[in-house]
Design an enzyme around this catalytic site. Structure first.
Site, short mmCIF file in Angstrom:
data_model
loop_
_atom_site.label_atom_id
_atom_site.label_comp_id
_atom_site.label_asym_id
_atom_site.label_seq_id
_atom_site.Cartn_x
_atom_site.Cartn_y
_atom_site.Cartn_z
N CYS A 19 37.07 42.70 37.22
CA CYS A 19 36.85 44.14 37.33
C CYS A 19 36.49 44.58 38.74
O CYS A 19 35.95 43.80 39.54
CB CYS A 19 35.70 44.61 36.44
SG CYS A 19 35.90 44.23 34.71
N GLY A 45 41.56 43.95 39.52
CA GLY A 45 41.91 44.26 38.13
C GLY A 45 43.19 45.05 38.11
O GLY A 45 43.20 46.20 38.54
N ASN A 120 31.17 45.79 36.18
CA ASN A 120 31.81 44.59 36.70
C ASN A 120 30.85 43.44 36.43
O ASN A 120 29.69 43.47 36.85
CB ASN A 120 32.06 44.74 38.21
CG ASN A 120 32.67 43.49 38.87
OD1 ASN A 120 32.58 43.32 40.06
ND2 ASN A 120 33.29 42.61 38.09
N GLY A 121 31.35 42.45 35.67
CA GLY A 121 30.50 41.32 35.30
C GLY A 121 30.71 40.93 33.86
O GLY A 121 31.73 41.29 33.26
N TYR A 261 37.84 33.56 47.43
CA TYR A 261 39.13 34.10 46.96
C TYR A 261 39.10 35.55 46.50
O TYR A 261 40.00 36.30 46.79
CB TYR A 261 39.66 33.22 45.82
CG TYR A 261 40.91 33.75 45.20
CD1 TYR A 261 42.14 33.69 45.89
CD2 TYR A 261 40.92 34.33 43.95
CE1 TYR A 261 43.30 34.18 45.33
CE2 TYR A 261 42.07 34.83 43.38
CZ TYR A 261 43.26 34.75 44.07
OH TYR A 261 44.41 35.24 43.53
#
Lengths: 489, 489, 489, 489
Positions: A19, A45, A120-121, A261
């Site tokens: 996300c 995302g 996000n998570g 990354y």
């Protein structure tokens, strides 16, 4: 029928961030700015996107499957999201039209008014909390772990919304960077360990929050600072900012894989240039595992910065030995008597004239299942490479992530199944080396990893998970709540 | 509504190749192989794609707006294109749904049977020929110049189809690499000057033709050789190949811009690695116009090979100072109070942490209108670059192309309007230099340009057009045939 | 995917008119008026629709699969068809997206300028003419018989367009009501036998042509008169009308089935009310074949007028014993253990409370294959009808139509396979009777059918075809031109 | 863009039933049967449709905007709804794609398992209940009144689901015919007054519930009986049926307008043929208000049965003086200089040849705003009618409905604004008469209306509402919960 994800490479043998979030308050055209900011976070995302705005009296939402530029593709669409406050979310993991209800920001009409949340998570005790809430009569509309937070807020006994929100978060374990909206303003918040990133910026009188600093760059905002682990920042419609630390003191453990990354190379994370860190990983790798070769060749595009670092440190020339196509579609029909590995060749093709007869060092950012590495090594050999040495800009990925990253089951991780020698044979490389965990910590500016108290979450490399994993522990119990995501449209 | 061209960058200040062609005869799954081959040629035409196949008795076609992977997106679709012979075409220049009839391969039922044609290039006397054909009762179904060839074949008085085809081509002037199909087999043909490329390969018993060798790589075929300028190659269903030279002897003039920008770096063109040539242009550029700087930064992605060459020759480190987003959509709504140049930032973003305080050399492949160059130089300055020196891996582009490349009118070409000093000021660079025309010829392996008899078509740099331009000369005459393309759907 | 033809009843055991045409010249908003007129003719062709307009200098076209209200569904769409002259066409017989090129009006750029043509009817020597044209180099873009006329015009040697057009029509045999447009104005024309209808009207200064008078009603135009068989009417942009009789004198033979079924009941055809004729057929039928019954029940909707006539003549009460659903979709998944004949019940359902225990007379307009009649008789019996007598408002349909009506092969026509007694048994009726051919002629106001020189085309009942059927006669010869319609998309 | 509702006539000056429900338990192909049953109820709701099925362990749902045959248009779609139990819902009132979440059946995962609900009717204290639930922490996912029932069930303190369901219904006031599903089986239930209809039938071993008996006919089931007002019927997976009367004794008040207009004429309602009742209303109307005229003409299609009754009673011939087009689209662009009332003419066209010079009686089922009546009277006059007498098969519609029927505000009801004489002038009729309320009761088989204790809900005619209208009474209080339906997508 429609080709919603032309960029998505399902074969991509990569871990995937799940996300990205963006929010702005106090901007004349908040929705357009949010669309632009989400576009800059598209790599976090690519399957679905949603946005919610507030115009001083009403909330407005739009969600869709596809890229930001597909879902928010007209001025008319943005005009349906009026107001000076808006927030949005991009995500992976939503398959098919049925998942519309899981696209964030989630929104609810609470007794205190409208409440939206973009997350996000991953909450690692979501199932546990959900079971309890349903027993008390709560009705869930999504299968998203994020919805648990809304119900906890709705049923909290505290008097003010902020208290109810903090009360809810205290019951939650795991990783969360959140951007919430109420009729009072915007709340941005990061879990006590700060596992997922979140930054704050300013453009004119408006305050902007985003998963990565690149989104601030693209909308023209300047970076103020990151939201600290465990910090909750509130901004009201007059632009008054207040910071809270409701969780006490923790040692932060931000995700180190963001540097390897996930984040864009032009982002600044924890005060460091992502591009710079990646180049430095290449330098460390060259120091630790020099190969005797003619060319340094990156696996594009993620291996490029480390390859530049490796080439500069080693003195071996950096060259484009693999050409990446920009037109990689999701599905493609293979001719049965076509080339071996045509699927890989659609995406990556050997620069045969360059590679032929040469000893090469391939640089990639990570190895997950190893299938792509195997094909790329073979592609180099088919193109006439004399020797192929693989160097990897992260330690072996041995463990799954439960904090918002899409990892395969542990049994499918190559490094969980083999030692390095076996991995080298599996991918058919002449030699294989990974940067050491201390080398990685050096690249982010540490002297090395603190064994007793690691500075980052590096569980995917070490198995050292910084939180309890309640749902995982309870998983053996059959449970009507663990419904498949696509059970009901 | 639909987002057919997510990759297309309309702001792209680039010359654009207008077409790519692919054909195969004798393959069990000709349609799937053709789809894969066209996918590898997608950079030559991103707006529309078509394919025609032949199963021994009937011809089948499918065309669509969009990318190969969008239009040929299912096994069912390919199953509608049965047979062991197939050919296809990718193109630019078709706008809107109305252009379906202009998508190639064009097909006609002639008295002698079905005839399909796929064309890369441009016929410079098409209007002249069309006017004559219409006077005799011919009815055109497209506004494509290519259709002229079909009508010339249909009305030729020669007895055999091959004779009629050659009769037709002798009336045509300009650039054409053609792949045609009849019930007898496949015909591939290149104009006498060989302006546009065309290669031949083999996979098993099948013969393959393609605009570039990369398409052979991707389908797993081996390159046999290029079709020679002025050569016509026939392949029948038994695999018997015959070569014809119906146009006598010419000095070939292949397009030099294919080496500079159009072709993929992993293609081999005129026996030379495109990547190698581009690196060598960078080397020549560094020899001719060295800049005193800290970093060599490519404008991604087309400037990368020349930047590597420039860096290797100069010793200045190669670094990624501009990060390219992979998610560039066609339309995007700009926030009115957003950053300056948000449109450019969506595609390219400065790696600020790297660039700040540095003297940089920017390497791009060409300058067309100059608008993008101006924005990128400014982006580097905004990111804190101390000096910005621009080096360009082609001579100044001063003239339009009439051979199948989409160029702006001459009046919009920056190099047609200004000298180099003015151009440097326009793009706001500290210095600006282009590789010399002889430097370019050296990079492709010549000693230099032969003035009397140039080895390549370099009209866009020199104005030395290798054919008559009949339609251009006649353009002043008002003519009912010069209808706008989208006049009738 | 999309449900383009919600009204289309593919199971409908009916002959189907294949086309309707509409044109207007001299109207401020010609395209909107044409859309409205075509909408009123929708029953003549429900699968596809096209329109072409002319604004004094350019022609504009739009075509689509679906109903008029689907294809011309916005003011923007109509704004793309500017000008004071427009014509359009609705049709059956186009399957799938591939048929776009067959949707009329067809358009060509001739040497003399643009030429559009919309055709209701069928040319019975089209294949013969097409073969000859292709031998001379003509390239066909559709598989429509109508395109033959355009090529004949394009290749005619006469000097003026009108002469070329007449020259073309003289070569053509069969049925045609045409509306053509050139830059000079509009031409409406009916074949010498006048097989298909065509009327002319006026609204303000504009002249309107349409297949049926109901289209004039709906746009607010008044009916001037029909175009006479063999008449060609020209209208220029000043509104000057000229009438031509280029084919000499013929005995007209308009289609009598237009009165029985094709035309709308609120149209006036050959000076007679279609509703009045249908009621009168019911009167004749009651005189010829009275049934001893309790109720007269129409098969809705086409049997209603004849049933009213039958009830008034017989004194048996008219009642709605079959209720028709307005929501008949094209495809529908049948439950395997559902009712018998659920497919028919979706469209028609018995009014059980009315029918139970009653002797009923069912009135339908015609019997084609007999499959629907059989199901409806059974539905009445299942609902408890004591006796079911079927009366049909046309003579037995024994022969195929080659003049623009979609008829099954003769071998599938029930009346071609059985006598009336066998037909009654096949549909399981207690009695069955058809109106006599002379009864039908009486209903249209004649004393009876003139044997030597019939006043109407009644070939479907009598086999007395008024023209040669060249293509049918030549059909045994294999011919490369008889290509399947969907061969090339 | 898409033309989802080609049948919907937005101008239709009619009251509209808002929903239809269908359910089946114990059938091999429950989903296909449900689709077919909903199709037969399409007239009760044409804008959206949903279905939920249960296969013994999981629930499955699909919902969509459009007709049944559009949304459930493939075997694949139905295969996604497996199991022997299914229920579905058709509805009006959903505008735009944003309304997906309001399409029923609604579904929730309760602590006791999955629970689905499909509702025909309207809860007149829904806002009141919702406010209370939200205060306690409930989060609503739709803006449908029906969702209140689910939350009441979820938060009830009773131990069994059936008790919780009854507990919930006891708090609810208004009209509801419900079909619910749990993992235990199906529950069908009708409010104590039985305002909206609900019937039960059997096919093989399966039990079927539907809003109208016509849906049983079409799927091949036989009618067992209606669900009684205040009855709750439970069917488990073994087919065991139990009936409950949880609300004690009430005088039922079913909606009389179902007989006048809503239900299909081939349905049987309260033991009476709808067609028969409508014809009898025509008979009563002729007895009460005979007109001296030449023709009886129905306003199609809803006026036809009453017109037949009127004609039979009066001896004046029944004729089709208005022809209805089957192709009525939602939006249509009007030519500015077209006919007066072209919008009406698209749907209804005068049969001019019949009407000219005649004195006519027009029969319609009801008058709502009067706008359509005015246009149709004018259409008859324009077609030459000598006199136009309007007779209406229901009493004047003076009051709004709050029980699931879409009525305009009272101020827009013609009969609420004018007396009959003024209405006659407004619609420009030579005379106007409505059937009396007692005449209407006689047509449904009563001796007349019982003043103290009416046998039917006739509030739209009399203002005698059979329940409290809590939300209406509280409407003056501003309330954050009365959100517009399309506030958040």
């Amino acid at each position: 029928m429609n080709f919603t994800n032309p960029f998505l490479d399902r074969d991509g043998d990569k871990l995937r961030e799940e996300c990205g979030v963006f929010g702005v308050i106090g901007a004349k055209d908040a929705a357009a700015m949010t669309a632009l900011g989400l576009h800059a976070l598209q790599h976090r995302g690519q399957e679905a996107v949603g946005m919610t705005s507030f115009d001083g009296s009403e909330f407005y939402s739009h969600r869709g499957i596809g890229h930001v530029a597909q879902v928010f593709n007209s001025a008319e669409r943005l005009a349906e999201l009026p107001g000076a406050m808006a927030s949005g979310h991009v995500r992976y993991s939503t398959t098919g039209g049925s998942g519309l209800r899981n696209i964030q920001p989630l929104f609810a009409d609470l007794a205190s008014g409208g409440f939206s949340i973009a997350h996000n998570g991953n909450i690692s005790n979501a199932m546990h909390l959900k079971r309890d809430l349903v027993q008390k009569g709560a009705i869930f509309q999504s299968t998203s772990d994020t919805e648990v937070i809304i119900h906890l807020v709705a049923t909290s006994r505290y008097p003010t919304l902020l208290d109810r929100f903090v009360d809810a978060l205290r019951m939650v374990e795991g990783a969360y960077s959140l951007i919430c909206m109420t009729s009072e303003g915007m709340i941005a918040c990061r879990d006590p360990l700060g596992i997922r990133p979140l930054v704050m910026g300013r453009i004119g009188d408006a305050i902007v929050f985003a998963s990565e600093s690149v989104a601030l760059d693209v909308v023209g905002a300047e970076l103020i600072r990151q939201i600290e682990p465990g910090e909750l920042v509130q901004v009201d419609h007059k632009g008054i900012i207040s910071s809270h630390r409701p969780f006490g003191n923790f040692n932060a453990r931000p995700c180190i894989f963001e540097h390897v990354y996930f984040s864009r190379p032009d982002s600044v994370l924890d005060g460091q240039s992502v591009y710079g860190v990646r180049k430095q990983i290449g330098v460390e790798l060259a120091k630790e595992s020099l190969a005797d070769a003619d060319l340094v060749i990156p696996v594009p595009d993620s291996g490029v910065p480390a390859a530049i670092g490796y080439a500069q440190q080693s003195g071996i020339p950096f060259e484009l030995g693999i050409i990446r196509s920009h037109y990689v579609g999701r599905t493609f029909i293979q001719p049965s008597d076509g080339a071996r590995h045509a699927d890989v060749k659609r995406k990556h093709n050997a620069n045969r004239a360059l590679v032929e007869g040469k000893r090469i060092v391939l640089i990639d950012d990570s190895i997950v299942r190893g299938t792509t590495s195997m094909k790329i090594v073979q592609m180099m050999r088919d193109a006439g490479a004399a020797e192929v040495h693989m160097r990897v800009a992260s330690p072996p990925t041995e463990h799954s992530c439960f904090y918002g990253v899409d990892t395969p089951e542990r049994s499918k991780l190559l490094a969980a199944r083999m030692d390095i020698q076996a991995m080298a044979e599996f991918i058919h490389a002449d030699s294989l080396a990974f940067v050491s965990i201390d080398g990685l910590y050096r690249a982010v500016g540490e002297a090395g990893r603190n064994k007793g108290c690691a500075q980052y979450c590096d569980a995917c490399f070490t198995g050292d998970y910084p939180t309890r994993l309640t749902d995982l522990a309870e998983r053996d119990t059959p449970d009507l709540l663990t419904l498949p995501i696509n059970r009901v449209a």
